[in-house]
Design a protein around this motif. Structure first.
Motif, PDB file in Angstrom:
ATOM      1  N   THR A 294       0.832  -1.206   0.000  1.00  0.00           N
ATOM      2  CA  THR A 294       0.000   0.000   0.000  1.00  0.00           C
ATOM      3  C   THR A 294       0.862   1.249   0.000  1.00  0.00           C
ATOM      4  OG1 THR A 294      -1.727  -1.194   1.209  1.00  0.00           O
ATOM      5  CG2 THR A 294      -1.848   1.202   1.206  1.00  0.00           C
ATOM      6  N   ILE A 295       1.928   1.255   0.801  1.00  0.00           N
ATOM      7  CA  ILE A 295       2.820   2.416   0.843  1.00  0.00           C
ATOM      8  C   ILE A 295       3.463   2.642  -0.517  1.00  0.00           C
ATOM      9  CG2 ILE A 295       4.959   3.312   1.838  1.00  0.00           C
ATOM     10  CD1 ILE A 295       4.219   1.887   4.453  1.00  0.00           C
ATOM     11  N   LEU A 296       3.934   1.570  -1.145  1.00  0.00           N
ATOM     12  CA  LEU A 296       4.581   1.698  -2.457  1.00  0.00           C
ATOM     13  C   LEU A 296       3.597   2.227  -3.504  1.00  0.00           C
ATOM     14  CD1 LEU A 296       6.771  -1.558  -2.486  1.00  0.00           C
ATOM     15  CD2 LEU A 296       7.529   0.819  -2.166  1.00  0.00           C
ATOM     16  N   GLN A 297       2.343   1.788  -3.436  1.00  0.00           N
ATOM     17  CA  GLN A 297       1.339   2.285  -4.380  1.00  0.00           C
ATOM     18  C   GLN A 297       1.075   3.776  -4.177  1.00  0.00           C
ATOM     19  OE1 GLN A 297      -2.060  -0.239  -3.802  1.00  0.00           O
ATOM     20  NE2 GLN A 297      -1.046  -2.065  -4.636  1.00  0.00           N
ATOM     21  N   VAL A 298       0.996   4.205  -2.932  1.00  0.00           N
ATOM     22  CA  VAL A 298       0.787   5.628  -2.652  1.00  0.00           C
ATOM     23  C   VAL A 298       1.982   6.449  -3.123  1.00  0.00           C
ATOM     24  CG1 VAL A 298       0.500   7.332  -0.806  1.00  0.00           C
ATOM     25  CG2 VAL A 298      -0.782   5.195  -0.727  1.00  0.00           C
ATOM     26  N   MET A 299       3.176   5.943  -2.888  1.00  0.00           N
ATOM     27  CA  MET A 299       4.376   6.663  -3.338  1.00  0.00           C
ATOM     28  C   MET A 299       4.390   6.795  -4.853  1.00  0.00           C
ATOM     29  SD  MET A 299       7.327   5.113  -0.787  1.00  0.00           S
ATOM     30  CE  MET A 299       8.610   6.087  -1.565  1.00  0.00           C
ATOM     31  N   GLU A 300       3.975   5.750  -5.546  1.00  0.00           N
ATOM     32  CA  GLU A 300       3.894   5.810  -7.006  1.00  0.00           C
ATOM     33  C   GLU A 300       2.867   6.856  -7.448  1.00  0.00           C
ATOM     34  OE1 GLU A 300       3.022   2.800 -10.791  1.00  0.00           O
ATOM     35  OE2 GLU A 300       3.070   2.040  -8.729  1.00  0.00           O
ATOM     36  N   GLN A 301       1.773   6.935  -6.697  1.00  0.00           N
ATOM     37  CA  GLN A 301       0.732   7.909  -7.013  1.00  0.00           C
ATOM     38  C   GLN A 301       1.219   9.347  -6.811  1.00  0.00           C
ATOM     39  OE1 GLN A 301      -2.801   7.257  -4.682  1.00  0.00           O
ATOM     40  NE2 GLN A 301      -3.693   9.251  -5.215  1.00  0.00           N
ATOM     41  N   GLU A 333      -8.380  -0.714   4.577  1.00  0.00           N
ATOM     42  CA  GLU A 333      -7.348  -0.404   3.586  1.00  0.00           C
ATOM     43  C   GLU A 333      -7.546   0.990   2.992  1.00  0.00           C
ATOM     44  OE1 GLU A 333      -5.183  -2.339  -0.366  1.00  0.00           O
ATOM     45  OE2 GLU A 333      -6.976  -3.280   0.517  1.00  0.00           O
ATOM     46  N   VAL A 334      -8.793   1.393   2.761  1.00  0.00           N
ATOM     47  CA  VAL A 334      -9.062   2.709   2.172  1.00  0.00           C
ATOM     48  C   VAL A 334      -8.611   3.807   3.127  1.00  0.00           C
ATOM     49  CG1 VAL A 334     -10.858   4.274   1.354  1.00  0.00           C
ATOM     50  CG2 VAL A 334     -10.966   1.835   0.782  1.00  0.00           C
ATOM     51  N   ARG A 335      -8.945   3.650   4.410  1.00  0.00           N
ATOM     52  CA  ARG A 335      -8.565   4.664   5.393  1.00  0.00           C
ATOM     53  C   ARG A 335      -7.049   4.700   5.596  1.00  0.00           C
ATOM     54  NH1 ARG A 335     -12.746   7.978   5.424  1.00  0.00           N
ATOM     55  NH2 ARG A 335     -14.708   6.975   6.064  1.00  0.00           N
ATOM     56  N   ILE A 336      -6.419   3.536   5.656  1.00  0.00           N
ATOM     57  CA  ILE A 336      -4.965   3.496   5.825  1.00  0.00           C
ATOM     58  C   ILE A 336      -4.267   4.111   4.613  1.00  0.00           C
ATOM     59  CG2 ILE A 336      -2.960   1.997   6.077  1.00  0.00           C
ATOM     60  CD1 ILE A 336      -4.620   2.294   8.605  1.00  0.00           C
ATOM     61  N   ARG A 337      -4.801   3.841   3.430  1.00  0.00           N
ATOM     62  CA  ARG A 337      -4.239   4.454   2.221  1.00  0.00           C
ATOM     63  C   ARG A 337      -4.360   5.983   2.312  1.00  0.00           C
ATOM     64  NH1 ARG A 337      -3.290   2.444  -2.895  1.00  0.00           N
ATOM     65  NH2 ARG A 337      -4.276   0.483  -2.285  1.00  0.00           N
ATOM     66  N   GLN A 338      -5.519   6.454   2.784  1.00  0.00           N
ATOM     67  CA  GLN A 338      -5.733   7.886   2.945  1.00  0.00           C
ATOM     68  C   GLN A 338      -4.761   8.469   3.975  1.00  0.00           C
ATOM     69  OE1 GLN A 338      -9.616   8.858   4.460  1.00  0.00           O
ATOM     70  NE2 GLN A 338      -9.511  11.004   3.796  1.00  0.00           N
ATOM     71  N   LEU A 339      -4.529   7.733   5.047  1.00  0.00           N
ATOM     72  CA  LEU A 339      -3.591   8.170   6.072  1.00  0.00           C
ATOM     73  C   LEU A 339      -2.175   8.304   5.516  1.00  0.00           C
ATOM     74  CD1 LEU A 339      -2.631   8.608   9.035  1.00  0.00           C
ATOM     75  CD2 LEU A 339      -2.626   6.121   9.288  1.00  0.00           C
ATOM     76  N   ILE A 340      -1.732   7.283   4.797  1.00  0.00           N
ATOM     77  CA  ILE A 340      -0.390   7.322   4.200  1.00  0.00           C
ATOM     78  C   ILE A 340      -0.275   8.470   3.219  1.00  0.00           C
ATOM     79  CG2 ILE A 340       1.264   6.028   2.811  1.00  0.00           C
ATOM     80  CD1 ILE A 340      -0.063   3.457   3.928  1.00  0.00           C
ATOM     81  N   LEU A 341      -1.317   8.661   2.405  1.00  0.00           N
ATOM     82  CA  LEU A 341      -1.323   9.732   1.412  1.00  0.00           C
ATOM     83  C   LEU A 341      -1.191  11.096   2.090  1.00  0.00           C
ATOM     84  CD1 LEU A 341      -1.809  10.485  -1.622  1.00  0.00           C
ATOM     85  CD2 LEU A 341      -4.218  10.687  -1.039  1.00  0.00           C
ATOM     86  N   ILE A 342      -1.924  11.299   3.185  1.00  0.00           N
ATOM     87  CA  ILE A 342      -1.886  12.583   3.889  1.00  0.00           C
ATOM     88  C   ILE A 342      -0.493  12.860   4.433  1.00  0.00           C
ATOM     89  CG2 ILE A 342      -2.686  13.781   5.966  1.00  0.00           C
ATOM     90  CD1 ILE A 342      -5.422  12.420   5.491  1.00  0.00           C
ATOM     91  N   VAL A 343       0.115  11.870   5.089  1.00  0.00           N
ATOM     92  CA  VAL A 343       1.409  12.091   5.734  1.00  0.00           C
ATOM     93  C   VAL A 343       2.506  12.344   4.701  1.00  0.00           C
ATOM     94  CG1 VAL A 343       3.157  11.052   7.220  1.00  0.00           C
ATOM     95  CG2 VAL A 343       0.750  10.721   7.746  1.00  0.00           C
ATOM     96  N   ILE A 344       2.543  11.528   3.631  1.00  0.00           N
ATOM     97  CA  ILE A 344       3.594  11.706   2.627  1.00  0.00           C
ATOM     98  C   ILE A 344       3.375  12.991   1.833  1.00  0.00           C
ATOM     99  CG2 ILE A 344       4.690  10.704   0.593  1.00  0.00           C
ATOM    100  CD1 ILE A 344       4.059   7.951   1.657  1.00  0.00           C
ATOM    101  N   GLU A 345       2.120  13.269   1.454  1.00  0.00           N
ATOM    102  CA  GLU A 345       1.833  14.491   0.698  1.00  0.00           C
ATOM    103  C   GLU A 345       2.163  15.728   1.534  1.00  0.00           C
ATOM    104  OE1 GLU A 345      -1.717  16.173  -2.182  1.00  0.00           O
ATOM    105  OE2 GLU A 345      -2.237  14.996  -0.416  1.00  0.00           O
ATOM    106  N   ASN A 346       1.906  15.652   2.818  1.00  0.00           N
ATOM    107  CA  ASN A 346       2.248  16.767   3.712  1.00  0.00           C
ATOM    108  C   ASN A 346       3.756  16.990   3.739  1.00  0.00           C
ATOM    109  OD1 ASN A 346       0.877  18.579   5.765  1.00  0.00           O
ATOM    110  ND2 ASN A 346       2.506  17.722   7.024  1.00  0.00           N
TER     111      ASN A 346
END
Length: 452
Positions: A294-301, A333-346
């Motif tokens: 999930t982290i790798l997918q968010v990073m790719e995004q 998984e949707v919420r965790i993906r959102q959490l990872i997205l928020i922290v990395i995007e921030n």
């Protein structure tokens, strides 16, 4: 939230009442004890002075020689000298410099109704050096207040007068008062706690109603705004297919409009998430998935966003070879993906040009943690406790220029709390910030976790 606030207010109110009652009880007991001991000491001091004056008269009389004649029995001495003024609960002794008792006097010498003093138990106190200070002595389950003075008369120099008074009833009264005050204080504390709870509920009522109205408005407004925003997004996507036919100026305006539509859509979605969480529950759809994937997918995004801001997005793989741990967790998984997205995007958003964002994963049998470190502007220590508040801005001018909604970290905190997880942050201004999110490796059901 309001229940917790009401409980805290009740606890603080009860604590205040308890402290006031405790101070009042201690002061009242001290006053009663001072009054009793002062009265007892004055009586004993008066008796000691009277005894000394009568001894002086006795020494000057013919009977005085018998005090120092060893051939005279002490019982006879007691029979011809009995000091006046002794009460039924008092007794007096005269001791020579060697500690030998010359005579003792008490009302029982004349009247059998007097108090029977336990002489053997009181001997250590009688032979102690008198210092004109009276103190309580326990003997045979009774309490006596005892003290004395050293005579300075030339003929009976260094002789000691010891006086005593039974104060068992006074000490029993003080003990009963202590229990009475303690019971009264507990009763008043319970009454104060109940009153505090009722008053706190009344005080929180209007605030709670206003908050729920605001919560309802946010939820309703978010739902109502989603429909026109969906229409605007659809229209934008249709027009975007023909954007290459527009003049440069119109194309630029069109692109800015698209960005604002996207920004507003995110804001409405975030407000809707927070409105749902404010109701006290957040619905989680649990599944078992790989946190690493999930982290790798968010990073790719997020890679295009990082590239556009000239920030390096780095995955730090702390395990190599066949031992790579996918970090399987059970969560939404949707919420965790959102959490990872928020922290990395921030981390990307508030980084400096040419900086980097390093993402890593740590696992152990109890928990899985993902860490996001950046080389950005950092956060001042005074702001760290408040970064998870909604719309909190450390630099208002900079935040208005950014594309953030001011709700990302607040939503991240809600997601973390819903999963019974933990989020930590460390930061050094002008050096960088580190976020660590720790999730349980094996979780119970998190469905409908209360956030209140």
């Amino acid at each position: 939230m309001f229940k917790r606030t009401r409980t805290r207010l009740t606890r603080e109110f009860s604590l205040t009442i308890g402290i006031i009652l405790m101070i009042s009880a201690i002061f009242s007991l001290w006053m009663v004890q001072q009054m009793l001991t002062t009265t007892e000491d004055n009586q004993l001091k008066s008796l000691s002075n009277q005894y000394e004056a009568e001894l002086q008269k006795l020494i000057e009389s013919p009977k005085g020689n018998a005090l120092f004649d060893p051939s005279v029995e002490r019982e006879k001495v007691n029979s011809f000298y009995e000091p006046g003024g002794l009460q039924l609960n008092q007794m007096a002794w005269l001791l020579d410099p060697n500690g030998e008792m010359i005579f003792q006097s008490s009302p029982s010498n004349k009247n059998s109704s007097g108090v029977n003093f336990p002489l053997t138990a009181l001997l250590p106190s009688l032979h102690a050096e008198p210092d004109n200070v009276y103190r309580n002595v326990s003997a045979n389950g009774r309490t006596f207040r005892i003290g004395g003075t050293i005579l300075s008369n030339s003929k009976i120099n260094d002789y000691r007068i010891i006086v005593a008074q039974e104060v068992t009833s006074d000490t029993d009264l003080l003990s009963q008062l202590r229990w009475a005050f303690a019971g009264f204080a507990l009763l008043m504390l319970a009454a104060g706690g109940a009153a505090g709870y009722i008053l706190a509920g009344r005080a929180m009522g209007p605030i709670s109603q206003a908050f729920h109205r605001q919560e309802q408005f946010t939820s309703d407004a978010s739902h109502e705004l989603r429909t026109p925003l969906s229409i605007l997004k659809s229209a934008y996507e249709v027009l975007d297919e023909e954007s290459d036919k527009l003049p440069d100026f119109h194309r630029n305006v069109f692109m800015k409009t698209g960005r604002e539509i996207h920004h507003m859509s995110r804001l409405v979605d975030n407000l809707l998430v927070l409105a749902r969480s404010d109701s006290g529950r957040i619905e989680l759809v649990l599944s078992r998935f790989s946190l690493r994937h999930t982290i790798l997918q968010v990073m790719e995004q997020l890679e295009p966003i990082a590239t556009s801001k000239h920030v390096k997005l780095i995955w730090e793989n702390r395990q190599s070879g066949s031992g790579v741990d996918d970090a399987m967790i059970q969560a939404d998984e949707v919420r965790i993906r959102q959490l990872i997205l928020i922290v990395i995007e921030n981390a990307i958003q508030y980084n400096r040009e040419g900086g980097s964002v390093i993402v890593s994963l740590e696992t152990n049998p109890q928990k899985v943690s993902f860490i996001v470190r950046d080389t950005g502007i950092g956060i001042e220590n005074e702001h760290l406790p408040r970064i998870f508040e909604r719309f909190y801005r450390m630099d208002k001018a900079r935040t208005r220029r950014s594309e953030g909604t001011g709700l990302g970290l607040a939503i991240a905190k809600q997601i973390v709390d819903a999963h019974r997880a933990k989020i930590e942050v460390w930061s050094t201004p002008q050096v960088g910030t580190t976020f660590r999110v720790s999730l349980p490796s094996i979780s119970d059901s998190f469905q409908n976790v209360s956030l209140s």
